[in-house]
Design a protein around this motif. Structure first.
Motif, PDB file in Angstrom:
ATOM      1  N   TYR A 115      16.330 -40.222  -2.958  1.00  0.00           N
ATOM      2  CA  TYR A 115      17.101 -40.718  -4.104  1.00  0.00           C
ATOM      3  C   TYR A 115      16.178 -41.436  -5.087  1.00  0.00           C
ATOM      4  O   TYR A 115      15.206 -42.080  -4.665  1.00  0.00           O
TER       5      TYR A 115
ATOM      6  N   TRP B 239      26.290 -39.498   1.000  1.00  0.00           N
ATOM      7  CA  TRP B 239      25.850 -38.955  -0.300  1.00  0.00           C
ATOM      8  C   TRP B 239      26.930 -39.185  -1.351  1.00  0.00           C
ATOM      9  O   TRP B 239      26.635 -39.580  -2.484  1.00  0.00           O
ATOM     10  N   TYR B 240      28.182 -38.939  -0.999  1.00  0.00           N
ATOM     11  CA  TYR B 240      29.306 -39.109  -1.920  1.00  0.00           C
ATOM     12  C   TYR B 240      29.403 -40.558  -2.401  1.00  0.00           C
ATOM     13  O   TYR B 240      29.496 -40.814  -3.613  1.00  0.00           O
TER      14      TYR B 240
ATOM     15  N   ARG C 118      31.397 -39.457 -12.465  1.00  0.00           N
ATOM     16  CA  ARG C 118      31.367 -40.470 -11.402  1.00  0.00           C
ATOM     17  C   ARG C 118      32.457 -41.520 -11.615  1.00  0.00           C
ATOM     18  O   ARG C 118      33.128 -41.950 -10.669  1.00  0.00           O
TER      19      ARG C 118
ATOM     20  N   ASN D 283      22.343 -43.185 -12.118  1.00  0.00           N
ATOM     21  CA  ASN D 283      21.178 -42.324 -11.999  1.00  0.00           C
ATOM     22  C   ASN D 283      20.713 -41.923 -13.391  1.00  0.00           C
ATOM     23  O   ASN D 283      21.421 -41.212 -14.113  1.00  0.00           O
TER      24      ASN D 283
ATOM     25  N   GLU E 176      20.888 -38.332 -14.504  1.00  0.00           N
ATOM     26  CA  GLU E 176      22.171 -37.690 -14.788  1.00  0.00           C
ATOM     27  C   GLU E 176      22.431 -37.628 -16.290  1.00  0.00           C
ATOM     28  O   GLU E 176      21.998 -38.492 -17.054  1.00  0.00           O
TER      29      GLU E 176
ATOM     30  N   THR F  45      27.084 -42.819  -2.355  1.00  0.00           N
ATOM     31  CA  THR F  45      25.866 -43.189  -3.078  1.00  0.00           C
ATOM     32  C   THR F  45      25.881 -42.654  -4.493  1.00  0.00           C
ATOM     33  O   THR F  45      25.608 -43.388  -5.456  1.00  0.00           O
ATOM     34  N   THR F  46      26.179 -41.382  -4.664  1.00  0.00           N
ATOM     35  CA  THR F  46      26.152 -40.793  -6.011  1.00  0.00           C
ATOM     36  C   THR F  46      27.301 -41.309  -6.872  1.00  0.00           C
ATOM     37  O   THR F  46      27.144 -41.448  -8.087  1.00  0.00           O
TER      38      THR F  46
ATOM     39  N   GLU G  70      27.815 -36.194 -16.492  1.00  0.00           N
ATOM     40  CA  GLU G  70      27.850 -36.470 -15.057  1.00  0.00           C
ATOM     41  C   GLU G  70      28.196 -37.924 -14.774  1.00  0.00           C
ATOM     42  O   GLU G  70      28.911 -38.231 -13.803  1.00  0.00           O
TER      43      GLU G  70
END
Length: 397
Positions: free
Chosen positions: A187, A350-351, A370, A359, A362, A353-354, A366
């Motif tokens: 990451y 992962w879900y 989120r 980020n 992104e 975290t993202t 995107e």
């Protein structure tokens, strides 16, 4: 002259949660084991790490008679708070999952309990070993070779070897590279964590997404709190004064309704990188990997210790079937059984975290996705239930 091999049924490499839980589970089945550990007892018990225990992990510890101190000193959370756009949203996990909750009890406290109980039972833990080598893994009696802290060469013959020695240990490397596939995601962000002497600012964990990055508020005790902020994993902790850390925490955690974070003296801080990792398969010959030797999850989903315990629960049942009934089918299916749960935990971690981290790689599109995901979770019972049942722990098969 080579030393005469010593003998045990299961040789366990590593005295972390996976190795210690496995030793206790085997002991209750009448199966002998020896744990070898490269660090000293004081080091493994003194390495401070957070811990969120799933409901079934707590039930297992209590059922094994290992949970007395945990039940006195831990914090029991019926839910979590998701915070974004300056607003808080409570996810009532206990109500959504039919009474399940999570227990905040630091990993090093779990290790202290397990080590003390293991030694009280007369179990064998060899601390401070070095030069560990795994031999004859394809044979009927694999061999663990190592040197004691005093320099004595030891050979340990086993029926089976459990590699519970973490990502950097020798166990996974003993599987030929051609015989394993490794999946990894690095990451582009890390966590800066602190421990502070302060009373709780909130009764449960807060996961916050902010334009400046993620933040997490957790707890250790009524007097000590643990907090995290998203940062560059390559940053130098020397660049982060206490004042700068508190300023970021206030900015990322505070809300429009006037909620305030309580400060206190910071007595520990550090930066950790974040990654996901899976090794497939988790077994080779008579070697079985468990815990961080086989998989790593980012801490956002609070799955690491619980996955390690799930691995060794599967392994202990397979070994018990072998020693009681001569069955080998559960041992043969160990990796496939564990990986089904592991990949679900990797997906959930992962879900989380993202969804919660900012980020820079992104696109604005995107980033809006989120936020839409968070908005959906807090306004849909079905979505909140899915998050809750993963967070408190999926059922053990």
């Amino acid at each position: 002259m080579a030393p005469t091999p010593r003998r045990t049924q299961v040789g366990i490499i590593g005295a972390g949660p996976a190795g210690l839980f496995l030793a206790h589970l085997l002991h209750r089945q009448g199966i002998e084991s020896v744990i070898i550990e490269s660090r000293g007892r004081a080091e493994i018990e003194g390495t401070i790490r957070a811990g969120v225990l799933e409901q079934w992990t707590v039930d297992l510890m209590n059922g094994m008679g290992l949970g007395a101190r945990m039940m006195r000193e831990a914090h029991f959370h019926s839910g979590i708070t998701l915070r974004f756009n300056g607003e808080s949203h409570h996810i009532d996990m206990e109500e959504l999952t039919g009474g399940k909750r999570v227990t905040v009890y630091a990993q090093h406290e779990v290790i202290r309990d397990l080590v003390a109980a293991r030694l009280e039972d007369g179990g064998k833990i060899r601390f401070g070993v070095r030069d560990v080598r795994l031999l004859d893994l394809d044979g009927d009696t694999p061999l663990i070779a190592y040197r004691t802290a005093e320099g004595e060469e030891v050979l340990l013959r086993c029926d089976y070897v459990a590699g519970c020695d973490g990502f950097h240990g020798p166990s996974r490397q003993a599987i030929p590279a051609s015989a394993r596939t490794e999946y990894q995601k690095i990451y582009p962000f890390g966590w800066l964590g602190i421990l502070t002497e302060a009373p709780p600012s909130h009764p449960e964990l807060i996961y916050a997404r902010h334009d400046r990055g993620f933040a997490l508020l957790s707890t250790r005790s009524p007097e000590i709190q643990r907090l995290y902020i998203q940062c560059d994993p390559q940053d130098d902790i020397a660049n982060w004064s206490d004042d700068r850390i508190w300023a970021e925490l206030h900015t990322r955690l505070e809300t429009r309704d006037g909620w305030r974070l309580t400060e206190g003296p910071v007595f520990q801080k550090g930066i950790i990188a974040m990654r996901s990792f899976v090794c497939d398969p988790m077994q080779h010959g008579r070697l079985f990997l468990a815990g961080d030797a086989a998989h790593i999850v980012p801490p956002t989903g609070a799955k690491g210790l619980n996955l390690a315990v799930a691995d060794v629960l599967v392994l202990s049942r397979a070994l018990a079937a072998f020693y009681r009934e001569g069955r080998r089918d559960l041992l043969a299916g160990y990796s496939a059984t564990c990986l089904r749960r592991i990949w679900k935990a990797e997906r959930f971690s992962w879900y989380m975290t993202t969804m919660l981290h900012r980020n820079e790689q992104e696109t604005p599109f995107e980033q809006r996705i989120r936020l839409a995901d968070l908005d959906y979770v807090v306004h849909s019972r079905a979505a909140a239930t899915a998050l809750a049942e993963n967070y408190v722990g999926l059922p053990i098969e």
